[in-house]
Write an enzyme that holds these catalytic residues in place. Structure first.
Site, PDB file in Angstrom:
ATOM      1  N   LYS A  55       7.701   3.655   8.221  1.00 11.91           N
ATOM      2  CA  LYS A  55       7.111   3.096   6.624  1.00 11.91           C
ATOM      3  C   LYS A  55       7.652   1.583   6.913  1.00 11.91           C
ATOM      4  CE  LYS A  55       7.897   3.331   2.870  1.00 11.91           C
ATOM      5  NZ  LYS A  55       7.006   3.959   1.237  1.00 11.91           N
ATOM      6  N   CYS A 109       7.126  -2.337  -3.149  1.00  7.37           N
ATOM      7  CA  CYS A 109       7.576  -2.190  -2.340  1.00  7.37           C
ATOM      8  C   CYS A 109       6.898  -2.809  -1.355  1.00  7.37           C
ATOM      9  CB  CYS A 109       6.450  -0.694  -1.617  1.00  7.37           C
ATOM     10  SG  CYS A 109       6.927   0.623  -3.239  1.00  7.37           S
TER      11      CYS A 109
END
Ligand code: SAJ
Length: 426
Positions: A217, A271
């Site tokens: 991720k 993010c």
């Protein structure tokens, strides 16, 4: 063993859509959040975040009795933790450290209701090793149960990291269609997690271990950050060479194996500008490229502000009858990217605030996706339409490539006083 009740801890941008998705498959879902207002809103069948199609999904799930929200965890067969992983405060130039407090308090909250056979999944974007830490916190709280880090496949509890990878604005579709990385502490944990996600995921569930899943991720978002940093660096080099960077990138991308991303005013959102630090903070001496990319992207807003100051100076040189106090600067776009209303962690908002604090004249803002300016800009700036700004401003700063800005009549704009960070008005 199938899942009768699933609990989602943290009902935010990821937790709430995930909870609603399980509920839409007629599974009883208990959503847990520390915010009473959030819990009340969801129990009324309403939502507290902006995400297309989520309102109807939640309204139906609550009305049909499959979704309820509460502040206290209850028994379930699976617990999905989707809480924030922010940074600890750090000084200027220091590497920010991830703050796992919310994961720890979520673990403490579910520990009393865990029972043999349960599955615990960490969905929050996390530094490598966070899932094992979570397993350790749970094991410490529940010495009567066995956990996979000690008991392997024989453990009472299964634990996995399954990071979310959805794009804000497309969460409902991407939750179903994207492939899922499933990182169990043991292969039995992974198998159990796959069973859970297959309730609604139509993409492939790809099995790995928890540390690789965590790193996967972080890698996805760091990869994008590095690519954007390359584009942003090119944009500053091209500015020096007087080359159009967008033409340059379009030409280079005609090479069959080159795919450069687009430069902009900097990198925003929750993010891409955050996750690479989770790698850098753990391995500062090795992750030099990732660290440099963060520095380049974080420095772009200041570069844009300096270009604006230069344009104001040029304007005053060419118009000596004008004084700086009546030079108007228009900032087109405040959101962190195109066609959204999200102003959090937005380089465009930062640039606008910095122009306001450094320019002695007038600053106007154009943001077609909001109706009123955020508190921080209310007293210092006016929100107007792009058409009005094109006519009334002297210096124009294009910050976001919103669809409303494409195809406008720009004949009133003097190119010498235009800073186009997205290359749509060049
Ligand atoms: N940006 C550029 N140039 C580009 C692309 C983006 O400057 O060529 C900027 C945008 O303007 C914005 C920032 O980067 O300021 C981030 O935008 P984004 O669209 O790349 O990503 P997010 O933050 O909206 O969502 C990302 C997605 N990750 C990837 O594309 C690898 C999403 O799939 C993740 O689930 C999400 O982060 C997350 O939760 O991590």
């Amino acid at each position: 063993m199938s899942f009768v009740t699933i609990s989602v801890i943290g009902l935010g941008y990821i937790g709430l859509p995930t909870a609603a998705m399980f509920a839409s498959r007629k599974i009883k879902v208990i959503g847990v959040d520390v915010n009473q207002k959030t819990v009340d809103t969801i129990n009324r069948g309403e939502i507290h975040i902006v995400e297309p199609d989520l309102d109807t999904l939640v309204a139906k799930a609550v009305a049909d009795g499959y979704l309820k929200a509460t502040m206290t965890p209850e028994e379930a067969e699976a617990f999905l933790i989707a809480v924030p992983t922010p940074f600890k405060p750090s000084g200027k130039g220091e590497i920010p450290e991830p703050d796992l407090t919310y994961i720890k308090s979520a673990s403490m909250a579910i520990a009393p209701v865990l029972k043999k056979g349960d599955l615990v999944i960490l969905e929050s974007t996390s530094p490598v090793g966070a899932t094992e830490k979570m397993a350790g916190w749970l094991a410490k709280e529940r010495t009567d149960l066995s956990f996979p880090q000690q008991a392997g496949k024989e453990a009472d509890i299964s634990i996995a990291h399954c990071p979310e990878r959805v794009l804000p604005g497309y969460v409902v579709q991407e939750l179903v269609n994207n492939d899922r990385v499933i990182g169990g502490i043991t292969s039995k944990c992974s198998k159990r997690a796959v069973e859970l996600y297959q309730i609604f995921v139509e993409g492939e569930c790809v099995i790995t271990n928890s540390r690789t899943a965590e790193m996967a991720k972080l890698t996805e978002n760091a990869s994008r950050d590095v690519s954007i940093a390359f584009a942003n660096e090119l944009s500053m080099i091209c500015d020096d060479f007087d080359i159009d960077v967008w033409e340059l990138i379009a030409l280079a991308n005609r090479h069959p194996r080159v795919d450069i991303l687009q430069p902009g005013p900097g990198v925003g959102g929750h993010c891409i500008a955050v996750d690479p630090w989770f790698i850098v903070s753990e391995t500062p001496n090795i992750s030099k490229l990732i660290h440099t990319a963060r520095i380049i992207n974080d420095s772009k807003p200041e570069w844009v502000v300096n270009k604006v100051k230069q344009a104001i100076w040029n304007f005053l040189q060419a118009n000596p009858e004008r004084s700086v106090s009546n030079v108007t600067v228009a900032c087109y776009g405040l959101a962190f990217k195109a066609n959204i209303d999200d102003l959090r962690e937005s380089p465009s908002l930062d640039i606008t605030k910095n122009i306001i604090s450094q320019h002695a004249g007038i600053v106007i803002a154009i943001e077609p996706n909001i109706h009123e300016l955020p508190e921080q800009l209310k007293d210092t700036c006016k929100l107007i339409t792009a058409e009005e700004a094109i006519i009334s401003a002297d210096v124009h700063v294009l910050l976001v490539d919103h669809k409303e800005f494409i195809g406008l009549k720009l004949s009133k704009i003097d190119c010498d006083y235009l800073i186009d960070t997205k290359g749509i008005w060049k």
